[in-house]
Write a protein that holds these residues in place. Structure first.
Motif: not given
Length: 585
Positions: A385-390, A395-399, A403-407, A449-455
């Protein structure tokens, strides 16, 4: 409401200022309230009670600052008329805080030794006004009380109870409009009744009526309750001035979502601010988990509050622990429900369906030998799930797709926080398993502890996490307190290093589950935490771990040893926490 004119203030030599123009405003209100007893008048009285109390408090301060009653009456010639009209108004005198301020103002004007005709006359009027405010000046009522030998206060309380019972009976009648908006309906009086109850919310005798109003079925559009009534009831209940039955409280939360939010935040604050508190005890005493188990709509609102808290808490472990404890208590209450239960998917509509049942399953429901396989599957599913979001983000930037993947990732992480018992099992297995079997467990712990790869560079942190654990393991096996500085450094938040809370989880689980002596484990924990200021966080981790182990209800000798070690560590942390607080007299 009439507009206030620019204030005219009476200055005192060494005291407060009183707005005389506001006195005229309130006198006009008192006159208007006394001229008619209509729903509009009662509503206006209820709307202004809070402001009236504020003004009476200012007036009392002014009276107490003036040297004599004669001087007070000279400066405020309308004061007697104003207080007299308020004493005649049953809605004002029914409000306990307002009535107290009114009587205090009257007795502030009472002169023990009248020094003038004005003060003597004032004393006479004060005695009359206090009698009017507490007794009904009704000849038939007085005759009846005398005949049956009932004291006035008891008589009036009984009248209030009878009135409440009659109103309660009327509002309990079945709706009679049958969907015809032009037909007169028995629900027409409900709004006016709720508004009339605003001054009575602190009267215990009115509690049955208030409960009946709250529990009215919402089948008729004319059965709406006044917002001022709901605000007043919420305030009185939260300040413990109004006793309500459980179903009435649940109905209040359903009608008034801000009162539900206040209840959640109050419970959280109590759990976080009480030193050494265990949220489990407070949650078991709270009605909230049970109410959420019975009403899906309430649980969805509470979950939204938790989402906001997580986004604001910046990974604070105590908030995560509270959410986990609440969810566990909610699930236990849900299991006790006898009637048809709402599906888990309806309760968790935003959670990934594939993860819902595996995460909500308690570790005690999975055999010991199957837990690692269960955790490996969870880790793999979350990783995909995390790799699909990344990939979508790259591929899509901030569209919208990104955002749906991040959600989706956030909702998966939120569910993992609610079901963090599996994270605790993962940490336990991590510190007790062979190195080659730790990969999926490491990823799951890092994602928690770090759910996203951002930062965060997750791949780099995985490598650093493994290195940190190997260093930690080798270092702790020596139990050399003078060589613990590298561990203290790991627990300091800095740069791209793994989260200090992750290292803290490893440290606590090492102290609990590995086979070093209890004294050595306690010595290392004490030496490290004294330098890191993480005592409360360690208490939180230990409490959560202890509760999970108790749930499993295992009585093996190894489990007993673990519980004894937990208690020893808790005693050490409690002493450390007490020593770190300033001495209190």
């Amino acid at each position: 409401m009439s507009q206030l004119q620019p204030p005219i203030q009476i200055p005192l030599a060494a005291g407060p200022l009183l707005d005389v123009q506001e006195m005229r405003f309130w006198l006009d209100k008192a006159v208007a309230w006394g001229q008619a007893d209509r729903p509009g008048t009662r509503k206006d009285t209820a709307l202004h009670l809070s402001r009236l109390r504020d003004f009476l408090q200012q007036l009392l301060t002014f009276i107490n600052s003036v040297s004599s009653t004669a001087e007070t009456m000279k400066r405020l010639p309308l004061l007697g008329q104003f207080l007299g009209r308020l004493c005649w108004n049953p809605y004002v005198t029914a409000d306990a805080p307002g009535r107290r301020l009114l009587f205090q103002s009257l007795w502030g004007l009472y002169s023990e030794c009248p020094g003038s005709a004005v003060e003597t006359k004032a004393n006479q009027w004060i005695r009359v006004l206090c009698q009017l405010a507490t007794e009904e000046d009704d000849a038939p009522a007085q005759a009846l009380m005398k005949q049956i030998g009932v004291p006035p206060q008891e008589y009036h309380l009984e009248v209030l109870r009878k009135t409440v019972a009659l109103l309660q009976e009327n509002i309990g009648k079945r709706c009679s409009s049958l969907g015809d908006i032009n037909q007169r309906c028995s629900c027409d009086s409900i709004l006016a009744t709720s508004e009339a109850c605003v001054p009575l919310v602190t009267c215990p005798e009115a509690a049955p009526l208030i409960g009946a109003l709250l529990q009215l079925p919402g089948t008729c559009v004319r059965a709406a309750l006044s917002e001022h009534f709901l605000d007043a009831v919420s305030s009185a209940y939260s300040s413990q001035c109004l006793p309500l039955e459980e179903q009435a409280v649940v109905s209040l939360w359903s009608h008034h979502l801000s009162s539900l939010e206040e209840a959640v935040l109050s419970l959280l604050e109590c759990a976080l601010t009480t030193s050494g508190s265990n949220p489990q005890k407070q949650l078991e005493q709270s009605l909230l988990p049970k109410a959420c188990a019975q009403h899906c709509s309430l649980f969805l609102v509470v979950n939204d509050i938790f989402r906001s808290l997580l986004k604001q808490a910046e990974g604070k472990e105590s908030v995560k622990y509270f959410i986990q404890a609440f969810t566990g208590c909610f699930l236990r209450e849900r299991a006790l429900q006898q009637q048809t239960r709402v599906s888990l998917k309806a309760m968790f509509p935003q959670s990934p369906s594939s993860l819902l049942l595996p995460l909500l399953t308690r570790p005690s429901e999975v055999p010991q030998e199957a837990r690692r396989r269960h955790l490996n599957w969870l880790s793999g599913s979350l990783q995909r799930l995390a790799e699909e979001e990344e990939e979508e983000e790259e591929g899509d930037g901030d569209n919208g797709t990104s955002l749906a993947g991040y959600h989706r990732v956030f909702e998966a992480w939120f569910l993992l926080v609610q079901c963090a018992h599996w994270v605790q099992v993962a940490v336990q297995l991590l510190v007790t398993s062979e190195p080659e079997a730790r990969g999926p467990l490491w990823w799951l712990l890092l994602f928690y502890h770090h759910p996203t790869n951002r930062g965060h560079d997750r791949a780099r942190q995985l490598v650093q996490g493994r290195e940190a654990w190997e260093h930690l393991h080798a270092l702790l096996l020596t139990s050399a307190v003078d060589r613990l500085q590298p561990l203290v450094t790991l627990l300091a938040p800095r740069g791209q290093r793994p989260s200090p809370s992750l290292i803290l989880h490893l440290l606590v689980n090492w102290a609990v589950f590995l086979q070093q002596t209890p004294s050595a484990a306690t010595e290392v924990i004490q030496a490290v935490l004294e330098q890191c200021s993480l005592v409360e966080e360690a208490q939180c981790v230990l409490s959560s771990l202890e509760f999970r182990l108790k749930e499993e209800n295992c009585l093996s000798s190894d489990t007993k040893r673990v519980h004894l070690r937990i208690h020893a560590l808790q005693n050490t942390l409690t002493r450390m926490h007490a020593a770190s607080r300033p001495a209190e007299d």
